[in-house]
Design a protein around this motif. Sequence first.
Motif, short mmCIF file in Angstrom:
data_model
loop_
_atom_site.label_atom_id
_atom_site.label_comp_id
_atom_site.label_asym_id
_atom_site.label_seq_id
_atom_site.Cartn_x
_atom_site.Cartn_y
_atom_site.Cartn_z
N GLN A 1 44.95 -30.34 -66.98
CA GLN A 1 46.30 -30.17 -67.52
C GLN A 1 46.37 -28.98 -68.48
OE1 GLN A 1 49.18 -31.87 -67.07
NE2 GLN A 1 50.38 -31.29 -68.86
N PHE A 2 45.38 -28.83 -69.34
CA PHE A 2 45.43 -27.80 -70.37
C PHE A 2 44.73 -26.51 -69.97
CE2 PHE A 2 45.95 -31.83 -72.79
CZ PHE A 2 47.28 -31.62 -73.10
N SER A 3 44.34 -26.41 -68.71
CA SER A 3 43.65 -25.22 -68.25
C SER A 3 44.63 -24.07 -68.04
CB SER A 3 42.95 -25.51 -66.92
OG SER A 3 43.89 -25.46 -65.86
N PRO A 4 44.13 -22.85 -67.96
CA PRO A 4 45.01 -21.70 -67.72
C PRO A 4 45.36 -21.50 -66.25
CG PRO A 4 42.78 -20.95 -68.17
CD PRO A 4 42.76 -22.44 -68.27
N TYR A 5 45.41 -22.60 -65.48
CA TYR A 5 45.78 -22.52 -64.08
C TYR A 5 46.83 -23.59 -63.79
CZ TYR A 5 41.24 -20.27 -64.33
OH TYR A 5 40.20 -19.47 -64.71
N ALA A 6 47.76 -23.29 -62.92
CA ALA A 6 48.79 -24.26 -62.54
C ALA A 6 48.21 -25.17 -61.46
CB ALA A 6 50.04 -23.55 -62.07
N ILE A 7 47.47 -26.18 -61.88
CA ILE A 7 46.83 -27.10 -60.96
C ILE A 7 47.36 -28.51 -61.19
CG2 ILE A 7 44.62 -28.14 -60.25
CD1 ILE A 7 43.24 -25.59 -61.21
N PRO B 1 36.47 -26.65 -68.29
CA PRO B 1 36.99 -25.27 -68.39
C PRO B 1 36.14 -24.25 -67.64
CG PRO B 1 37.21 -26.37 -70.51
CD PRO B 1 36.41 -27.31 -69.63
N GLY C 1 50.51 -27.87 -72.03
CA GLY C 1 49.75 -27.71 -70.81
C GLY C 1 50.27 -26.62 -69.89
N HIS D 1 54.74 -24.24 -61.15
CA HIS D 1 55.22 -25.60 -61.38
C HIS D 1 56.71 -25.54 -61.70
CE1 HIS D 1 50.95 -27.47 -61.98
NE2 HIS D 1 51.17 -27.02 -60.78
N PRO E 1 49.10 -22.34 -71.35
CA PRO E 1 47.89 -21.62 -70.96
C PRO E 1 48.04 -20.84 -69.65
CG PRO E 1 47.29 -23.77 -71.83
CD PRO E 1 48.80 -23.75 -71.73
N PHE E 2 48.65 -21.45 -68.63
CA PHE E 2 48.75 -20.68 -67.38
C PHE E 2 49.86 -19.65 -67.44
CE2 PHE E 2 51.38 -24.34 -65.69
CZ PHE E 2 52.47 -23.65 -65.19
N ARG F 1 48.33 -16.69 -69.28
CA ARG F 1 47.40 -15.97 -68.41
C ARG F 1 48.17 -15.08 -67.43
NH1 ARG F 1 45.07 -17.24 -63.59
NH2 ARG F 1 43.14 -16.12 -63.15
N PHE G 1 34.30 -25.92 -75.71
CA PHE G 1 35.49 -26.10 -74.86
C PHE G 1 35.95 -24.81 -74.19
CE2 PHE G 1 35.74 -29.72 -77.87
CZ PHE G 1 35.44 -30.68 -76.92
N SER G 2 35.16 -23.76 -74.32
CA SER G 2 35.54 -22.48 -73.72
C SER G 2 35.31 -22.49 -72.22
CB SER G 2 34.71 -21.36 -74.34
OG SER G 2 33.42 -21.33 -73.73
N PRO G 3 35.92 -21.55 -71.51
CA PRO G 3 35.72 -21.47 -70.06
C PRO G 3 34.44 -20.74 -69.67
CG PRO G 3 37.39 -19.92 -70.76
CD PRO G 3 36.96 -20.64 -71.98
N ASP H 1 54.07 -22.04 -57.55
CA ASP H 1 52.92 -21.43 -58.23
C ASP H 1 53.07 -21.51 -59.75
OD1 ASP H 1 51.83 -20.77 -55.86
OD2 ASP H 1 52.22 -18.62 -55.98
#
Lengths: 302, 302, 302
Positions: B258-264, B180, C177, C48, C180-181, C184, A259-261, C46
Motif C-alpha cells: 500500500q505504501f510503496s512507490p508503485y500503484a499496486i 520495499p 499510500g 488508481h 509515494p507512487f 515517483r 524500511f528503505s527499498p 495506472d
Amino acid sequence: MKLLFELLGKHSVSGDESEVSQVIINYAKKRMKSWKVQPEIYFGEDFHDCILFKFGKPRTAVFAHIDTIGFMTRYQNQLVPVGGPEILSGTRLVGKDSKGEISCQLMEEEEVCFHDFPRGIDRGTRLSFEQNIRVDDKFIQAAYLDNRLGIYNALKLCETLDNGWVVFSTYEEHGGGSIPFLLRFIQNNSPVNQALISDITWITEGIHHHEGVVISIRDKFIPRKKFMDRLISLAEKSGIPFQLEVESYGGSDGREVQFSPYAIDWCFIGAAEDNVHTPNEKVSLFDLDSMLRMYQYLMNEL
Amino acid sequence: MKLLFELLGKHSVSGDESEVSQVIINYAKKRMKSWKVQPEIYFGEDFHDCILFKFGKPRTAVFAHIDTIGFMTRYQNQLVPVGGPEILSGTRLVGKDSKGEISCQLMEEEEVCFHDFPRGIDRGTRLSFEQNIRVDDKFIQAAYLDNRLGIYNALKLCETLDNGWVVFSTYEEHGGGSIPFLLRFIQNNSPVNQALISDITWITEGIHHHEGVVISIRDKFIPRKKFMDRLISLAEKSGIPFQLEVESYGGSDGREVQFSPYAIDWCFIGAAEDNVHTPNEKVSLFDLDSMLRMYQYLMNEL
Amino acid sequence: MKLLFELLGKHSVSGDESEVSQVIINYAKKRMKSWKVQPEIYFGEDFHDCILFKFGKPRTAVFAHIDTIGFMTRYQNQLVPVGGPEILSGTRLVGKDSKGEISCQLMEEEEVCFHDFPRGIDRGTRLSFEQNIRVDDKFIQAAYLDNRLGIYNALKLCETLDNGWVVFSTYEEHGGGSIPFLLRFIQNNSPVNQALISDITWITEGIHHHEGVVISIRDKFIPRKKFMDRLISLAEKSGIPFQLEVESYGGSDGREVQFSPYAIDWCFIGAAEDNVHTPNEKVSLFDLDSMLRMYQYLMNEL
C-alpha cells in the motif's frame, strides 16, 4: 576537542539544521587536505541541510544526524516539543526570533509546556537547551551530546578513511525524512550494502559507563542476525572495548535504512549517555574513545 | 505434508530467517522439475534471506513471509518480544547460543518477561516456541502455522503456476522492511500491478473454522474497492468456499505494498486460525484446502 | 459554486474514490479550454483513482486529497471507522450495497459502533455522512468540506496556472499510500522541489474564522525552516490575509512528501474549519477566498 566545542555551541533543532551544516562544511574545507583520502563532497539546496562525503569506493555508509530535540513556540506562551525532550520545569531555553535573542525558562503544568519570557515570541520559533559544557578526566557533560558526539566521531573518521560514505542527516529526532533521499542518492551514485549509525544511546541496567562503545543488537527495530554476527566477531577481534545492547524501544536512522527499498544491512554503534535528552547528557571519555577507534577499525574490515 | 512438517520444525524468528530460507531453496531445487513452468529464482546475499521465483510473464505477485514471532534475551534473565507473541507464563521456549542448546520456560511478572534457564544466555539470542504439531482429520495445530501455512500454500501454488511472482519475505512480524526492496526488484525486473498476501488471519465473531479461506476486505489498512470487487466476483465464480473479513486492526505485507512507490492493488487471502501467536495455533484443514485452491484459481484469472 | 456543490454531493470514503475522480475528470474536460494553460492530464488504472495535471514547467506540486472519512460495515450491525470520524450517536449515514440504497443512524455503545438499518448490510460496505449543505454570507457548512474545499481550490487554481503540478490523491484520511507512487511519477516525468498541501485544518485557540488562510508551520511533522521562512515572507508581501498555525498533532499528504526519497520542501496551506470530521464542518467564506488567492499568488512566486 575544539571541533566538538564548536558543534556543541550551535543550535540545530530538527528542521533548522543549517548552522551545524555550515560548521561541518567549513571544517571539512579547512581540514580535508590533511585527510588520507580526499572525498567528494555533496551538499547545498539539492540536499536540503544534509551533507555527504564519498571516500574511495564505498562498501559501507556511516550516518550521523545533525539535528537535536528542542521546543517550538505555539500560541500565547505555550511550547510544543520537537522530538522527545525531557520536560523538566526550570530548564533554561534559548533561541531567537524577529524581535531578537530569547532566554527563558521551561515550565510545565498539567502536561502542557510554557515559557516565562516576558514578551511574546513569534509563532513557530525553535528553542534549544542553554548549553553548559563540562569536561573532567572521566566524563563530558553537556546538552546535545546526542548527537554532536556522533558528528564528531564521523568527522574524526574522515581523517583516516579509505573507502566509505560519511553522511550527515537531518530530522532524526522528529521522525526522520532525510535518510530516504540520501539513500537514493547514495545507491544511484556509488551503492553500499552496509550502514553504521553513528549516534548516542542510553545507560541502562545492562550498559555502563567506561565499558566501551555500545553495539546495539536491537532497539525497537532489529538488524539482521547474519550481519550482526559478522560485525560482533570483528569487534571481538579488534580488541577495542565494547558492550552489547538489547532494547525494545528507541530508534535511529537505522529504522529508515531498514524500511528503505534497498537491501542494506545496518547497525547502531555509539557511546552510551546518562540523562538522555536533558541539558546534562553525560558520556564517558573512555567510551567515546572506543567509539572513535571502533569506527576506524570496522570501516576498514567490513 | 512432509514439506509442511519440515517447515514447522525450523526456527525463523524475525531477522534470523536463514534456516527456513534454505529449506525453501532446497525444496525448490529438488521439486521444480515437476512444476508446470520452470521459474527464474533470485536469492542470496543481495536479497538478504528473501527469495523470489518468477514464473512466465507475471501480472500478480504472491507474498508469503517466512519469519515468526518469538523472544530475544536481554540482560540477566530478561526477555523482550520479537513481533507480538502472546505472553503466557509456562510456555516452553527453545533456542541456541554460543554455549549450546537452550530449553526453558517463559515467565511474566508485572509486564516484564523472564526465562528460567539455569545458566545465563548470550545477549540477543532468539528463542522460539517449542514445536508440537498435532493433526487430526479436521484440524492442524502447532506453533507458527502463521506463516508456515502461507509458505506451504505459496510452494504448492508453484506446481501449477503459469505466470506470477512467488515471493518469500522477511521481518513481517516485526514491522517489515524487506517488501520495499523486493518490490523495487520486481518492478525493475518484470512489473506487476496486483499482489496477494499469502498469510494466516484470525478466527473472530464473523470468521469461523470450516467455512473456507478468508478474503480480507480490510485490516488496519484498506485495499482499493475496485480491485476487491473484481476479486470477490472471481471468488464467487470459482465455487471455492470463502469468507469475507472486515477488521480494524492487524496488518500484513499488504501494508508495505500500500505504501510503496508503485500503484499496486493488493489483498490478503488466507485461512483463519485460533490461538493466534501462541504455540497452539489451530487451522481447519478444510480452510487450508480452500486457500490452496483459491490461489491457484485467482492466479490464473486475475 | 456549482462545482463545489457537485463535489459535496459525491461519496468518496478512502479506497473508493472513483466517483469524485470522475467528477474532476469531467469538469476538467469541459472547462480546460478556458484555462490559461492547457495541462497534460494523467489518470486511469495506472494511477488508481488519482489524477495529475501538469501545467508548463513545474517547480511546485499542489496536492489535494479526494477521499473522506466514513465507516465500513463489519459483522452483524457493527461499523468500523475509516479514517477518524467523530463518533456522535444519531448521525445519519448513507451508502449502497448489493441489495440497494442504505440510510441509517450511527449508534455507539461502549466504544463499539453500530447502525440501525433494519436489514443486514453487505460486509465491507462504506457509509458516509448524509450531506446537508448550508451557505450564508459568512460561512459554508457541510459534511466533507475536508477536503472538497481543497479540491475546489486546486481546480480554481487551474484556471490561471502557468507552471505546476495539480495532483488529486487518495487514501489521505486512512494512512495514505498514493503519494509515494504519485511522487515517483512526478519526479520521473517533470520533477519539483516544492509541494503545497491544499487541505483543511482546525479552528483552535490560535486559529480563528475570518482571519485568513492558514499557513501551517507544523502539525505532527515539521517542514524545513528555510522553506517556511521564504514562503511566509512571500505571503506577507502578497497582502493576502493569513494565519500561522503551530500544532503537535495531525498530519496530511505532507507527511508522505517528508518521508519520500526526494528532497522536496512542503507546506500545508488551507482554510480552518470547526466541527472537524463531523457532518457539520464549517468554514469561513473569507478564509476560503484567501486560500484561493494565496495559492494563485504562491504558485507564481515560489
